[in-house]
Enzyme design. Structure first.
Site, short mmCIF file in Angstrom:
data_model
loop_
_atom_site.label_atom_id
_atom_site.label_comp_id
_atom_site.label_asym_id
_atom_site.label_seq_id
_atom_site.Cartn_x
_atom_site.Cartn_y
_atom_site.Cartn_z
N GLU A 223 0.83 -1.21 0.00
CA GLU A 223 0.00 0.00 0.00
C GLU A 223 0.86 1.26 0.00
O GLU A 223 0.63 2.20 -0.77
CB GLU A 223 -0.92 0.00 1.23
CG GLU A 223 -1.85 1.20 1.29
CD GLU A 223 -2.80 1.25 0.11
OE1 GLU A 223 -2.60 2.10 -0.78
OE2 GLU A 223 -3.74 0.45 0.06
N ASP B 9 1.08 4.10 -2.94
CA ASP B 9 0.71 5.50 -2.69
C ASP B 9 1.85 6.46 -3.03
O ASP B 9 1.60 7.56 -3.54
CB ASP B 9 0.28 5.67 -1.23
CG ASP B 9 -1.01 4.93 -0.91
OD1 ASP B 9 -1.72 4.53 -1.85
OD2 ASP B 9 -1.31 4.74 0.28
N SER C 283 -7.53 2.53 -3.56
CA SER C 283 -6.26 3.02 -3.03
C SER C 283 -5.27 3.33 -4.15
O SER C 283 -4.26 3.98 -3.92
CB SER C 283 -5.66 2.02 -2.04
OG SER C 283 -5.60 0.74 -2.59
#
Length: 540
Positions: free
Chosen positions: A263, A267, A459
């Site tokens: 993650e 990002d 995400s």
């Protein structure tokens, strides 16, 4: 004493009896803030394009005048604590709007007329101490908004995205003209996004323009993986381009292949690698011993206390609204309002469970995600494919806590009129509707632990959209204009600035979910970014 909050035990939890009487509880008391109604008006005054005050964002001191508790509130609550035998307390928060106390469970039972118990999350085995009801003195109800953690049953933040099999090499992305080559149907790269959305490759120029990326649950962004990613997929910029790290709650950003967080890497790679040249900050939040909501409170408190917070913040984590309860959801949402009034664009991934919440789960009525329903942030859904259809996991729907804000009233009413009786009774048609906009969220190529692979989820979408806003802000600052700030009134006033997504849906709870259609919809919002059209709407 008057009951402040109460709830029934969620079916996903079981009681595990009383804790040891000496078990220490770290509790926070949220003090009533002086004038949040006035702050909300100020937020919309500076965020609505038709307003005479548009762009005149508030200073830290101006926000503090609204958001700080009154002297009377501080005095009344601290005096009560002292009279109750609680001397170990500390004022906290950017406006001294929280009081932290540390008390044994038996003392917490006594002062809050509560019954704190141990509860276990049946599926994960995760344990924590909560109560199904607590009270405060009747004359303090006006001074205390909530005590946390008490009645919030929040599992640790949502699970990490899963990376699929590494892709062979990198796709050739120069073969075809716009909107994007067909290879982008199976592998999405920064070049695909540049083609699809018209995102420039030229470097941003304004060093004062910052892009913040939230990091939670020991997800660490790797500089080595970023270098590989840039070498492979952004060969036009230096592979040494990197990010700075800011710590909240003792958060760290440990480096090493075994420490790679999918993650966090996603990002960072889709901010640094898309918002070319924009200074990017990885804000890493330490594990604050009780639940993910504490981290959400602390990161926003830390940024609210800064004289110059990043102008854009993207977060790829979230909860289900019902797990927080309305008081806590409102308090966290109001913290986004205070930051938005300062000129910060706050974006969150809408969630990956379609209409069933932040993650897919069984349900009998639709489950709004949080902070999706908060009206003071921008919720980002997901699309897929070169011809862009809604991604079926894209969380969207209607809040059960927050009412519909005026900026989206006409767009959402038009959708509901077209929807007719579909899903009737499964959602609150008067609630704040989300997401607001969308971006690619399927088959997105990242590098993690030295391996290239594909990930999916909203995400992916939030950092991509945040990067677009940061690049617009860069040009606004260069032109001597204010940044976009709280985005939603601007977005809904300019639907022509987005590519409208009209097919796909977000199934869940045994239904097909909501269908995407012309105009706003609760799967992809207003659509995906058209960079040139957003610039035009921003007066550039």
């Amino acid at each position: 004493m008057a009951v402040a909050e109460q709830r029934t035990l969620p079916i996903t939890f079981a009681s595990a009896g009383k804790p040891d009487a000496n078990t220490n509880l770290n509790l926070r008391i949220a003090l009533t803030q002086q004038d949040m109604t006035g702050l909300e008006k100020a937020l919309f005054d500076v965020s609505t394009p038709s307003s005479a005050l548009y762009g005149q964002h508030l200073s830290l001191d101006q926000v503090k005048a609204f958001a700080a508790p009154s002297d009377e509130t501080v005095s009344a609550v601290t005096q009560w604590l002292q009279e109750s035998g609680v001397s170990d307390f500390e004022m906290s928060g950017p406006f001294n709007d929280w009081i932290s106390i540390n008390v044994p469970a038996s003392k917490a039972d006594e002062i809050f007329d509560a019954s704190f118990e141990q509860f276990v999350h049946i599926e994960s085995g995760e344990r924590f101490v909560r109560t199904l009801q607590y009270s405060v003195p009747q004359d303090l109800l006006q001074h205390i908004e909530l005590v946390h953690p008490t009645t919030a049953f929040v599992k640790t933040l949502v699970k990490r995205p899963v990376m699929s099999v590494p892709v062979p090499g990198t796709a050739n992305i120069t073969e075809r003209a716009n909107p994007a080559p067909s290879s982008c149907n199976s592998v999405v790269t920064p070049a695909c996004l540049q083609a699809l959305y018209g995102i420039p490759t030229t470097r941003a120029t304004q060093s004062s323009n910052k892009l913040g990326v939230s990091g939670f649950i020991d997800q660490f962004a790797q500089t080595a993986d970023l270098r590989t990613f840039l070498t492979n997929l952004r060969p036009d910029i230096p592979a040494t381009t990197t990010f700075t790290v800011q710590s909240v709650d003792g958060g760290v950003n440990t480096q090493g292949r075994a420490q790679a967080g999918i993650e966090a890497n996603l990002d960072i790679q889709y901010t640094v690698g898309v918002a070319t040249g924009v200074p990017t900050i990885f804000v890493t939040v330490g594990d604050n011993n009780s639940d993910g909501v504490n981290g959400f409170i602390d990161i926003i408190n830390a940024l609210n206390a800064e004289s110059a917070p990043p102008q854009v913040l993207t977060t790829s984590y979230g909860f289900d609204e019902r797990d927080l309860g309305s008081a806590l959801a409102t308090r966290v949402c109001n913290a986004y309002m205070t930051l938005g009034a300062r000129g910060v664009s706050i974006l969150f991934a809408s969630g990956d469970g379609g209409v069933s919440g932040g993650q897919s789960q069984s349900c009998t009525t639709f489950v709004p995600a949080f902070p999706g329903g908060c009206p003071f942030h921008t919720s980002v859904g997901a699309t897929q494919g070169v011809n862009e259809v809604a991604a079926d996991f894209s969380s969207g729907g209607f809040s059960n806590v927050f009412t519909r804000p005026s900026y989206q009233a006409s767009a959402v009413t038009a959708y509901l009129n077209a929807l007719g009786n579909t899903n009737s009774g499964l959602f609150n048609p008067n609630g704040r509707a989300f997401p607001d906009i969308a971006a690619q969220g399927e088959n997105v190529e990242i590098v993690s632990g030295g391996q290239a692979g594909l990930v999916a989820g909203t995400s992916c979408s939030s950092p991509i959209f945040a990067s677009v806003i940061s690049l617009v802000n860069d040009r606004l600052i260069a032109a001597g204009k204010p940044v976009l700030g709280f985005l939603n009134p601007f977005l809904y006033a300019n639907p022509q600035a987005f590519f409208d997504i009209t097919s796909g849906s977000n199934p869940g709870c045994g239904t097909n979910g909501f269908p995407a259609r012309a105009g706003w919809d609760p799967v992809t919002g207003l659509g995906t970014p058209n960079f040139a059209a957003i610039l035009d709407a921003a007066g550039l």
